[in-house]
Design an enzyme around this catalytic site. Structure first.
Site, PDB file in Angstrom:
ATOM      1  N   ASP A  86      25.615   6.084  -2.878  1.00  0.00           N
ATOM      2  CA  ASP A  86      24.408   6.196  -3.472  1.00  0.00           C
ATOM      3  C   ASP A  86      23.420   5.207  -3.688  1.00  0.00           C
ATOM      4  O   ASP A  86      23.925   4.190  -4.102  1.00  0.00           O
ATOM      5  CB  ASP A  86      24.727   6.793  -4.936  1.00  0.00           C
ATOM      6  CG  ASP A  86      23.444   7.280  -5.561  1.00  0.00           C
ATOM      7  OD1 ASP A  86      22.355   7.285  -5.078  1.00  0.00           O
ATOM      8  OD2 ASP A  86      23.506   7.513  -6.861  1.00  0.00           O
ATOM      9  N   LYS A  87      22.384   4.908  -2.985  1.00  0.00           N
ATOM     10  CA  LYS A  87      21.801   3.601  -2.880  1.00  0.00           C
ATOM     11  C   LYS A  87      21.508   3.059  -4.464  1.00  0.00           C
ATOM     12  O   LYS A  87      21.294   2.052  -4.609  1.00  0.00           O
ATOM     13  CB  LYS A  87      20.128   3.752  -2.070  1.00  0.00           C
ATOM     14  CG  LYS A  87      19.712   2.448  -2.071  1.00  0.00           C
ATOM     15  CD  LYS A  87      18.633   2.457  -1.084  1.00  0.00           C
ATOM     16  CE  LYS A  87      17.802   1.336  -0.796  1.00  0.00           C
ATOM     17  NZ  LYS A  87      16.671   1.459  -0.017  1.00  0.00           N
TER      18      LYS A  87
END
Length: 114
Positions: free
Chosen positions: A100-101
């Site tokens: 998840d950036k």
């Protein structure tokens, strides 16, 4: 490639030297103790093979470190930050990496799940 060619060159040089010196030493021996040329070549060849095999483990570490450093350089050119060279090798064994950036859906840290 350079280390392999250097190792082979040294082994071939040692082989030729040992054969030449073995023949010279053989000429100085009495007739009853002389060796055949095939025996001199066999002994010289076995020594050269031992030297070649012994040089391989020494070169593996250098080649591995150089390869990982070049991989780190290529990754940094693409914007990735590599803190450990060993991490590149560990990442090479992965089949899938999900992340998840922004960290909004997770705890803002990487977690491995099965």
């Amino acid at each position: 490639l350079i280390l392999v060619s250097l190792s082979l060159t040294l082994c071939i040089t040692a082989l030729v030297y040992l054969i030449i010196e073995g023949r010279k030493a053989n000429n100085l021996r009495p007739e009853t103790h002389k060796k055949e040329d095939s025996e001199i070549v066999k002994e010289s060849l076995s020594f050269a093979v031992v030297v070649l095999v012994a040089s391989i483990p020494l070169a593996i570490e250098i080649v591995t470190t150089t390869t990982l450093a070049l991989g780190s350089k290529q990754l940094s050119a693409k914007g990735a930050i590599v803190t450990r060279l060993g991490a590149i090798e560990e990442m090479a064994g992965m089949d899938m990496l999900c992340s998840d950036k922004t960290g909004t859906l997770t705890l803002n840290k990487m977690v491995i799940q099965e």
